[in-house]
Motif scaffolding. Structure first.
Motif, PDB file in Angstrom:
ATOM      1  N   SER B 406       0.562   1.972  -4.414  1.00  0.00           N
ATOM      2  CA  SER B 406      -0.668   1.361  -3.906  1.00  0.00           C
ATOM      3  C   SER B 406      -1.700   1.240  -5.018  1.00  0.00           C
ATOM      4  O   SER B 406      -1.631   1.943  -6.020  1.00  0.00           O
ATOM      5  CB  SER B 406      -1.232   2.213  -2.771  1.00  0.00           C
ATOM      6  OG  SER B 406      -1.739   3.420  -3.308  1.00  0.00           O
ATOM      7  N   SER B 407      -2.652   0.367  -4.807  1.00  0.00           N
ATOM      8  CA  SER B 407      -3.673   0.121  -5.826  1.00  0.00           C
ATOM      9  C   SER B 407      -4.587   1.324  -6.003  1.00  0.00           C
ATOM     10  O   SER B 407      -5.286   1.429  -6.983  1.00  0.00           O
ATOM     11  CB  SER B 407      -4.498  -1.106  -5.427  1.00  0.00           C
ATOM     12  OG  SER B 407      -5.050  -0.915  -4.136  1.00  0.00           O
ATOM     13  N   TYR B 408      -4.585   2.255  -5.043  1.00  0.00           N
ATOM     14  CA  TYR B 408      -5.455   3.430  -5.171  1.00  0.00           C
ATOM     15  C   TYR B 408      -4.694   4.693  -5.528  1.00  0.00           C
ATOM     16  O   TYR B 408      -5.262   5.777  -5.520  1.00  0.00           O
ATOM     17  CB  TYR B 408      -6.289   3.625  -3.899  1.00  0.00           C
ATOM     18  CG  TYR B 408      -5.510   3.950  -2.642  1.00  0.00           C
ATOM     19  CD1 TYR B 408      -4.951   2.934  -1.870  1.00  0.00           C
ATOM     20  CD2 TYR B 408      -5.351   5.257  -2.221  1.00  0.00           C
ATOM     21  CE1 TYR B 408      -4.254   3.234  -0.712  1.00  0.00           C
ATOM     22  CE2 TYR B 408      -4.656   5.561  -1.061  1.00  0.00           C
ATOM     23  CZ  TYR B 408      -4.106   4.546  -0.306  1.00  0.00           C
ATOM     24  OH  TYR B 408      -3.415   4.833   0.839  1.00  0.00           O
ATOM     25  N   GLY B 409      -3.402   4.558  -5.859  1.00  0.00           N
ATOM     26  CA  GLY B 409      -2.691   5.715  -6.380  1.00  0.00           C
ATOM     27  C   GLY B 409      -1.384   6.081  -5.717  1.00  0.00           C
ATOM     28  O   GLY B 409      -0.327   6.000  -6.353  1.00  0.00           O
ATOM     29  N   PRO B 410      -1.419   6.460  -4.422  1.00  0.00           N
ATOM     30  CA  PRO B 410      -0.176   6.952  -3.813  1.00  0.00           C
ATOM     31  C   PRO B 410       0.901   5.870  -3.667  1.00  0.00           C
ATOM     32  O   PRO B 410       0.589   4.673  -3.676  1.00  0.00           O
ATOM     33  CB  PRO B 410      -0.628   7.421  -2.417  1.00  0.00           C
ATOM     34  CG  PRO B 410      -2.103   7.429  -2.430  1.00  0.00           C
ATOM     35  CD  PRO B 410      -2.549   6.500  -3.495  1.00  0.00           C
ATOM     36  N   THR B 411       2.121   6.316  -3.561  1.00  0.00           N
ATOM     37  CA  THR B 411       3.231   5.412  -3.255  1.00  0.00           C
ATOM     38  C   THR B 411       3.505   5.512  -1.753  1.00  0.00           C
ATOM     39  O   THR B 411       3.569   6.601  -1.199  1.00  0.00           O
ATOM     40  CB  THR B 411       4.480   5.823  -4.064  1.00  0.00           C
ATOM     41  OG1 THR B 411       4.149   5.695  -5.448  1.00  0.00           O
ATOM     42  CG2 THR B 411       5.661   4.927  -3.733  1.00  0.00           C
ATOM     43  N   TYR B 412       3.622   4.347  -1.111  1.00  0.00           N
ATOM     44  CA  TYR B 412       3.740   4.340   0.349  1.00  0.00           C
ATOM     45  C   TYR B 412       5.084   4.849   0.830  1.00  0.00           C
ATOM     46  O   TYR B 412       6.126   4.552   0.246  1.00  0.00           O
ATOM     47  CB  TYR B 412       3.555   2.915   0.886  1.00  0.00           C
ATOM     48  CG  TYR B 412       2.162   2.352   0.722  1.00  0.00           C
ATOM     49  CD1 TYR B 412       1.042   3.057   1.168  1.00  0.00           C
ATOM     50  CD2 TYR B 412       1.970   1.110   0.123  1.00  0.00           C
ATOM     51  CE1 TYR B 412      -0.231   2.531   1.021  1.00  0.00           C
ATOM     52  CE2 TYR B 412       0.696   0.574  -0.021  1.00  0.00           C
ATOM     53  CZ  TYR B 412      -0.408   1.284   0.421  1.00  0.00           C
ATOM     54  OH  TYR B 412      -1.665   0.766   0.283  1.00  0.00           O
ATOM     55  N   GLN B 413       5.041   5.580   1.953  1.00  0.00           N
ATOM     56  CA  GLN B 413       6.256   5.876   2.719  1.00  0.00           C
ATOM     57  C   GLN B 413       6.460   4.698   3.673  1.00  0.00           C
ATOM     58  O   GLN B 413       5.927   3.627   3.442  1.00  0.00           O
ATOM     59  CB  GLN B 413       6.063   7.195   3.468  1.00  0.00           C
ATOM     60  CG  GLN B 413       5.966   8.397   2.532  1.00  0.00           C
ATOM     61  CD  GLN B 413       5.842   9.688   3.316  1.00  0.00           C
ATOM     62  OE1 GLN B 413       4.808   9.974   3.891  1.00  0.00           O
ATOM     63  NE2 GLN B 413       6.915  10.458   3.357  1.00  0.00           N
ATOM     64  N   ALA B 414       7.190   4.917   4.770  1.00  0.00           N
ATOM     65  CA  ALA B 414       7.439   3.812   5.714  1.00  0.00           C
ATOM     66  C   ALA B 414       6.107   3.281   6.246  1.00  0.00           C
ATOM     67  O   ALA B 414       5.293   4.052   6.759  1.00  0.00           O
ATOM     68  CB  ALA B 414       8.292   4.317   6.865  1.00  0.00           C
ATOM     69  N   ILE B 415       5.874   1.990   6.114  1.00  0.00           N
ATOM     70  CA  ILE B 415       4.625   1.392   6.599  1.00  0.00           C
ATOM     71  C   ILE B 415       4.931   0.113   7.367  1.00  0.00           C
ATOM     72  O   ILE B 415       6.016  -0.450   7.244  1.00  0.00           O
ATOM     73  CB  ILE B 415       3.634   1.082   5.446  1.00  0.00           C
ATOM     74  CG1 ILE B 415       4.279   0.184   4.393  1.00  0.00           C
ATOM     75  CG2 ILE B 415       3.097   2.364   4.837  1.00  0.00           C
ATOM     76  CD1 ILE B 415       3.299  -0.342   3.356  1.00  0.00           C
ATOM     77  N   GLY B 416       3.929  -0.354   8.106  1.00  0.00           N
ATOM     78  CA  GLY B 416       4.209  -1.421   9.067  1.00  0.00           C
ATOM     79  C   GLY B 416       3.584  -2.771   8.770  1.00  0.00           C
ATOM     80  O   GLY B 416       3.504  -3.619   9.666  1.00  0.00           O
ATOM     81  N   LEU B 417       3.130  -3.019   7.539  1.00  0.00           N
ATOM     82  CA  LEU B 417       2.436  -4.284   7.286  1.00  0.00           C
ATOM     83  C   LEU B 417       3.361  -5.490   7.514  1.00  0.00           C
ATOM     84  O   LEU B 417       2.998  -6.441   8.207  1.00  0.00           O
ATOM     85  CB  LEU B 417       1.875  -4.307   5.855  1.00  0.00           C
ATOM     86  CG  LEU B 417       1.199  -5.619   5.452  1.00  0.00           C
ATOM     87  CD1 LEU B 417       0.040  -5.952   6.361  1.00  0.00           C
ATOM     88  CD2 LEU B 417       0.728  -5.553   4.005  1.00  0.00           C
ATOM     89  N   GLU B 418       4.553  -5.417   6.917  1.00  0.00           N
ATOM     90  CA  GLU B 418       5.492  -6.542   7.049  1.00  0.00           C
ATOM     91  C   GLU B 418       5.800  -6.816   8.528  1.00  0.00           C
ATOM     92  O   GLU B 418       5.823  -7.970   8.962  1.00  0.00           O
ATOM     93  CB  GLU B 418       6.797  -6.154   6.363  1.00  0.00           C
ATOM     94  CG  GLU B 418       7.143  -7.020   5.202  1.00  0.00           C
ATOM     95  CD  GLU B 418       8.537  -6.666   4.691  1.00  0.00           C
ATOM     96  OE1 GLU B 418       8.740  -5.489   4.325  1.00  0.00           O
ATOM     97  OE2 GLU B 418       9.380  -7.575   4.680  1.00  0.00           O
ATOM     98  N   ALA B 419       6.024  -5.738   9.253  1.00  0.00           N
ATOM     99  CA  ALA B 419       6.383  -5.891  10.671  1.00  0.00           C
ATOM    100  C   ALA B 419       5.257  -6.569  11.461  1.00  0.00           C
ATOM    101  O   ALA B 419       5.521  -7.431  12.303  1.00  0.00           O
ATOM    102  CB  ALA B 419       6.699  -4.525  11.274  1.00  0.00           C
ATOM    103  N   THR B 420       4.021  -6.212  11.154  1.00  0.00           N
ATOM    104  CA  THR B 420       2.916  -6.816  11.912  1.00  0.00           C
ATOM    105  C   THR B 420       2.776  -8.294  11.546  1.00  0.00           C
ATOM    106  O   THR B 420       2.526  -9.128  12.412  1.00  0.00           O
ATOM    107  CB  THR B 420       1.570  -6.097  11.647  1.00  0.00           C
ATOM    108  OG1 THR B 420       1.299  -6.106  10.265  1.00  0.00           O
ATOM    109  CG2 THR B 420       1.593  -4.679  12.135  1.00  0.00           C
ATOM    110  N   LEU B 421       2.935  -8.600  10.265  1.00  0.00           N
ATOM    111  CA  LEU B 421       2.822 -10.009   9.854  1.00  0.00           C
ATOM    112  C   LEU B 421       3.932 -10.844  10.494  1.00  0.00           C
ATOM    113  O   LEU B 421       3.699 -11.944  10.990  1.00  0.00           O
ATOM    114  CB  LEU B 421       2.880 -10.115   8.331  1.00  0.00           C
ATOM    115  CG  LEU B 421       1.607  -9.682   7.585  1.00  0.00           C
ATOM    116  CD1 LEU B 421       1.886  -9.514   6.089  1.00  0.00           C
ATOM    117  CD2 LEU B 421       0.467 -10.671   7.811  1.00  0.00           C
ATOM    118  N   ARG B 422       5.146 -10.296  10.497  1.00  0.00           N
ATOM    119  CA  ARG B 422       6.269 -11.036  11.100  1.00  0.00           C
ATOM    120  C   ARG B 422       6.066 -11.193  12.608  1.00  0.00           C
ATOM    121  O   ARG B 422       6.378 -12.230  13.184  1.00  0.00           O
ATOM    122  CB  ARG B 422       7.587 -10.317  10.819  1.00  0.00           C
ATOM    123  CG  ARG B 422       8.019 -10.453   9.366  1.00  0.00           C
ATOM    124  CD  ARG B 422       9.464 -10.017   9.134  1.00  0.00           C
ATOM    125  NE  ARG B 422       9.684  -9.775   7.710  1.00  0.00           N
ATOM    126  CZ  ARG B 422       9.787 -10.740   6.802  1.00  0.00           C
ATOM    127  NH1 ARG B 422       9.714 -12.018   7.168  1.00  0.00           N
ATOM    128  NH2 ARG B 422       9.950 -10.441   5.531  1.00  0.00           N
TER     129      ARG B 422
END
Lengths: 284, 750, 160
Positions: B406-422
């Motif tokens: 992520s742009s603020y440091g951490p690396t994401y675990q399972a997240i739902g952005l793609e699912a919401t966009l789809r």
């Protein structure tokens, strides 16, 4: 502080002649002003227990709306709504359903807010205020009651007892439109009341155009009425109407809108209100 | 991830039972902040500064004190300065040397009636020396601006700041080299934005009753999002021992972050102690607007570059946030959230924390994120249009995924952005026809979510019912969610559980209800407490049967023998075990004290259709759809409610809500008439799509859902307006005068 | 000088002493202990203090307590009959039409009056009737659904 609820207009006028007396009709302005500390009446004179003031009376040539009639009752008065839909357009925009249960057009008039919704609507319809005071009664056009923000032409002890609306001539239509950022619960940023009459061919024979919220009190630009009279309210006439209204507006910049915005929008509203009034005049 | 999350089937979690506090609330019996009373109670009222910035030369309270019926008067003198880390809040609760904003408290009275209290305020004489003021963030940053605090030197600036200013701090985040990224781009778009401050607009004004004795013991009832926080600050400012002040949270009539701090509570405590009587303070709506937490206002620059096939090569944002009269504008969080939705090689953000003569910022639902989302998602939208790509496809191509840095440091675990966009793309709304003058906009948004310190206590009754005590005020149905989780875990009916909000003396410390943390962290603690109670019950069953504890398992609300050598016993229900508890070792309870980690970040995407009246600038929202990842929706009706409510708050901010200051630095619209929150007739139904991508950090996969819904609306509406008119709005709210002006200028320019 | 007011609240005779400038809202809450009616603004802009005064929906913060003399007032406390909720109250719970619940009494009082006047309102009519009741939590969606569903239930019940 005293609370009085007289049963006659004469008694009310006598109480209102006392120093610091304020009339209470619907209370939707007075109580807000009391809460903010803007006014501290010495005597509150409730008009709602005066016989007849809570009624709408119909005579052969007029409707007489008592000073204590709430907006909701105007909407329920079928004959009035049919005769002067523009007035009901205006009064029903004064606040929410809750405010409609209280607020009166006479109160709206006497509060003398430049943005009052019912005032341009009433003035366009030729409404007269029946004013009673210690020295008797007089009848004046509603537009002569407010003289500036929060100030009226009423003398000490005078109250507006009723609003008298003449019955409209045939083929008359009226409309009131305002602009507010929200659909409800808002104060007009600019507003226009129009009443007009047509001849059998659809030519405008008479018109009154009244602007609200674009000056210290309502503005009645003669040029706006002239733009319509003698025309069939075609596009050119409506453009001329809009231009005349914008030209006549003298608004201020404030939290509710900019001067520039109000000048533009009052013209737009005038055109739309005229179209609505024409439709109504044609019985559509 | 615990193995069972993704595949677990729930029996009760995910259903929609009636909320346990429902009947009280539909019959008017629920007691909110202003509904508490005590015998002999006094009315407290607060005198507030009419000036935006003024030195307080002298406060003379003698006339007020002499007024019959006045029992106590307090000023800053009653809150002595100590080195306790409460400097700013002490100064915000009661002005000291200077009044820093219109509405800043300067004195308070307690009197026998509201009328006497009001009269007493008029008798307090304050001599002010009016000072120049500044309320705009860009103006406040200028070297010529009036400086609010002589002790503020910009933090993290190099070289170190040499003179005091209104810029409290500079915060930077990112990785890679955005300038190099822009050089690789086919299209680069840079825009500047302004976003005005909004207020949380909860319908219930702040209210409290304090009953404190001279020895520093007492009670405080108030509407708050965190009564342990209220205790800490109120006790701290009054020099009381923490545990001697018991704070009870009333029902809360909305907060949205605005009730995560204190204003009147320490004052009521001080007045009550001085008067020797209970004191009630209820804010007026005018006070709520003038003196309590609005958001930041913001000035933002965004620059994003992309290749013609739609890959973002570089992104930069600079955020200037003012957060009122004290540091803490949350520009740092805004700078962290700015590009959190995207997988970027080159990204940098800078946040500037600025003070001005406005009330101190309080959190408001995803605080800091809506403004920067408006700016970033507007530019993203414009880039997609420029390239000629579908705006959802463009976002999908650059979307953050599991494993993204992520742009603020951490690396994401399972997240739902793609699912919401789809999900949005597949929704019928996305394909529905539009008429001329109408436009459709889309935007996505992010929020961090929070866990935090949590303590719960679960007690099994002799009749097999369960009482759960939590320390996080229920702001939107959390007692229903907690009861569901208890019922699920213990295998008993939902109706057998009662969840209460315990006072500060009855339970260990809990952080405030904020950061979308309650269903996550109080839920996590509740599940753990239930599991601890299960352990006890299995042990009791084992002892009853005379078998080892590990030969007993808990299934569907019963202890059962398990394994080959456990023996053959009739399962014992929770009620059976409870009924025998007095003979098997005494009361049965489960507890959990935890600092919950792993809150699980949250993403949502919104879709809006609007119609713009080109002659007046009025915008009508025709259709609105929210898609968001809930991890696991415990009570879906209240998840939908969060989506809908957050979206509508965002729509209000997008179109009309703003703090308007006059040239005198005074707030012009301190009321619901001119601070225009949306009314019922302004809106369509708000459709919702709940996605469930389990959060690995929670036993049921829950993510907080409360805050993300307010993040995308401003951008979504702005993008829809751009689609309808061809004009890009860069100043929010996008009120009719601003839109009409932009349309006019656009016409003149073409 | 305090005024002695005799009125009727939820069908029962009630009397209280009040100041001339005291609002009906304050009298209900502070003199009669009926705290179900809420104050959100005190200026008629939020509807949380909605009551029915002689058959009209009003904001009790914009009515003087003294005006209630000889009139009848209906508040949220008068809605349920004993432990039996009204259809509207039940539908508000079923539809999760409340989150914090502070605006709920005002919405229920206003919605009940709408359905008394119009048993089959359109969504638009519901939205405009309720425009004077602010809710900051729900976005109104579930409130509007609850009112429409209650109306449907009540119509079916009336015809059954």
């Amino acid at each position: 502080m005293r609370f009085e609820s007289p049963s006659t207009v004469a008694a009310a006028a006598a109480l209102l002649a006392e120093p610091g007396a304020r009339a209470l009709a619907g209370g939707s302005d007075l109580l807000v002003q009391m809460k903010s500390g803007m006014v501290q009446p010495a005597v509150i004179v409730d008009l709602k227990r005066i016989a007849g003031l809570g009624e709408i009376r119909e005579t052969p040539d007029a409707f007489i709306i008592g000073a204590a009639v709430p907006g909701a009752a105007l909407r329920e008065a079928k004959a009035l709504r049919k005769a002067w839909p523009g007035l009901v357009d205006g009064s029903k925009l004064i606040g929410s359903t809750q405010i409609q249960g209280r607020a009166t057009v006479a109160g709206n008039l006497c509060n003398a807010s430049p943005a009052a919704d019912s005032v341009p609507a009433m003035a366009a319809c030729g409404a007269m205020a029946v004013v009673t005071g210690p020295n008797g009664s007089r009848t004046v056009p509603v537009e002569d009651i407010p003289v500036g923000p929060g100030r009226t032409s009423l003398a000490k002890g005078e109250l507006v007892e009723a609003i008298r609306l003449p019955k409209p001539p045939p083929r008359t239509g009226s409309a009131y439109l305002r602009f507010t950022p929200r659909t409800e619960m808002d104060i007009a940023v600019a507003s226009v009341g129009i009443a007009l009459s047509l001849d059998a061919d659809g030519t405008v024979t008479a018109a009154k155009v009244v602007l609200g919220a674009v000056g210290p009190k309502v503005i009645i630009p003669e040029a706006a009425a002239r733009a319509l009279i003698g025309t069939r309210a075609d596009a050119a006439a409506l453009d001329a109407l809009a231009a005349a209204c914008s030209a006549a507006a003298t608004p201020i910049d404030d939290k509710r809108g900019t001067k520039e915005f109000r000048i533009r929008v009052v013209g737009v509203l005038a055109r739309r209100a005229a179209e609505k009034a024409i439709e109504r005049a044609k019985g559509k | 991830m615990p193995k069972d999350i993704a595949t677990r089937t729930f029996k009760q979690v995910g259903t929609r039972p009636l909320r346990p506090d429902g009947i009280e609330k539909v019959t008017g019996r629920a007691r909110f902040g202003a509904d508490f009373s005590m015998p002999g109670m006094l009315t407290g009222r607060i005198l507030r500064s009419p000036h935006a910035h003024a030195r307080i030369l002298k406060i003379d309270t003698s006339a007020a004190e002499a007024l019959p019926g006045v029992k106590a008067v307090v000023t800053a003198r009653d809150f002595p300065e100590t080195d306790d880390g409460l400097h700013d809040i002490r100064m915000n609760v009661m002005a000291r040397e200077k009044a820093l904003y219109d509405g800043h408290a300067v004195a308070a009275v307690a009197a026998v009636s509201p009328a006497v209290a009001k009269e007493a305020l008029k008798l307090i004489r304050v001599d002010y020396e009016v000072l120049p003021h500044v309320t705009d963030v860009d103006e406040a940053m200028k070297p010529s601006a009036p400086v609010l605090h002589q002790h503020i030197f910009t933090a993290n600036e190099s070289p170190a700041a040499k003179r005091p200013s209104n810029v409290a701090g500079k915060y930077e985040f990112g990785h890679g080299d955005p300038e190099a990224g822009f050089r690789k781009a086919d299209h680069v778009i840079a825009r500047s934005f302004k976003v005005e401050a909004a207020h949380q607009g909860y319908i219930e004004p702040h209210a409290c009753v304090a009953n404190v004795t001279a020895d520093g013991q007492g009670d405080l009832w108030c509407c708050t999002q965190g009564h342990f926080m209220v205790r800490a600050i109120s006790a701290g400012l009054n020099g009381m021992d923490l545990s001697k002040l018991r704070v009870t949270a009333s029902e809360i009539g909305g907060g949205f972050g605005g009730k995560t701090t204190v204003y009147i509570e320490p004052v009521a405590v001080a007045l009550s102690r001085k008067a020797g009587k209970p004191v009630k303070i209820v804010m007026t709506r005018d006070e709520v607007f003038r003196a309590t937490g609005p958001t930041h206002s913001a000035s933002i620059d965004v620059k994003i570059g992309a290749t013609k096939d739609g890959r973002i090569t570089g992104a930069f944002a600079e955020l200037r946030y003012q957060g009122g009269a004290f540091p803490g504008s949350l520009a740092d969080m805004g700078a962290m959230a700015a590009f959190a939705c995207y997988d970027l090689e080159n990204v940098r953000t800078i946040g500037w924390d600025v003070v001005t003569n406005r009330p101190k910022l309080a959190a408001y639902r995803a605080p800091s994120a809506p403004a920067i989302c408006f700016a970033v998602e507007s530019v993203i939208d414009e880039l997609a249009r420029t390239i000629g790509m579908d705006p959802i496809d463009f976002r999908l191509k650059n979307a953050a995924r599991e494993g993204t840095l992520s742009s603020y440091g951490p690396t994401y675990q399972a997240i739902g952005l793609e699912a919401t966009l789809r999900a949005l793309k597949a929704h019928p709304h996305y394909k529905a026809p539009l008429k001329p003058g109408q436009g459709r906009g889309v935007a996505c948004g992010f929020w961090f979510n929070f866990g935090g310190q949590t303590c719960v206590s679960l007690n099994i009754g002799l009749d097999g019912t369960v009482a759960l005590s939590v320390g996080t005020p229920d702001i939107g149905g959390s007692r229903a969610s907690m009861s569901l989780m208890v019922a699920e875990e213990l295998g008993i009916p939902y109706e057998k559980v009662r969840c209460i909000i315990a006072d500060t003396a009855s339970l260990g410390y809990n952080d405030v209800t904020d950061g979308s943390r309650v269903t996550f962290s109080t839920g996590l603690a509740t599940i753990q407490a239930a599991r601890n109670a299960i352990k006890v019950m299995c042990a009791r069953a084992a002892a009853t049967w005379g078998i080892p504890e590990d030969a007993v398992e808990w299934v569907d609300g019963h202890a059962r023998p398990t394994g080959p050598n456990a023996g053959n016993f009739e399962p014992l229900s929770l009620a059976d075990i409870a009924a025998q508890s007095h003979q098997t070792g005494g009361p049965i309870a489960g507890h959990c004290e935890v600092t919950a980690e792993g809150a699980g970040v949250s993403f949502g995407a919104h879709l809006a259709d609007v119609e713009v009246d080109r002659e007046t600038g009025a915008v009508k929202v025709l259709r609105y759809t929210v898609a968001q990842d809930a991890g696991k929706a415990v009570h879906p009706a209240y998840v939908e409610g969060q989506y809908q409510g957050g979206a509508v708050q965002g729509i209000g901010w997008a179109l009309n809500e703003e703090y308007i200051y006059g040239h005198d630095g005074r707030l012009q619209n301190a009321g619901f008439l001119d601070y225009r929150i949306p009314v019922c007739s302004d809106l369509p139904m708000i459709d919702t799509l709940i996605l469930e991508i389990p959060n690995p950090g929670h036993p049921y996969g829950v993510r907080g859902v409360g805050e993300t819904p307010i993040v995308p609306p401003m951008a979504t509406i702005g993008n829809a307006i751009a689609a309808a008119t061809g004009v890009r709005m860069t100043h929010a709210p996008m009120s009719p005068p601003r839109i009409l002006k932009a349309l006019t200028e656009n016409q003149a320019g073409t | 000088m305090a005024l002695h007011v005799k009125t009727n609240v939820n069908g029962d005779a009630a009397e209280f002493l009040c100041e001339p400038d005291e609002t009906l809202l304050d009298a209900l809450r502070d003199r009669l202990g009926l705290t179900g009616t809420k104050e959100g603004c005190g200026t008629g802009d939020c509807g949380a203090c909605s009551v029915i005064l002689d058959g009209r929906l009003v904001c009790s913060c914009l009515v003087l307590a003294a005006e209630a003399e000889g009139r009848s007032v209906r508040t949220i406390e008068g809605m349920a009959k004993g432990d039996e909720l009204t259809t509207l109250q039940r539908k508000f719970l079923e539809h999760a039409a409340l989150q914090c619940g502070v605006c709920t009494p005002g919405f229920l009082v206003a919605a009940e009056e709408l359905l008394r006047r119009n048993d089959n309102p359109t969504e638009e009519q519901v939205r405009y009737w309720l425009a004077g009741n602010l809710c900051r939590c729900t976005g109104y969606d579930k409130i509007v659904r609850a009112v429409l569903d209650a109306a449907k239930d009540m119509r079916e019940h009336a015809h059954a």
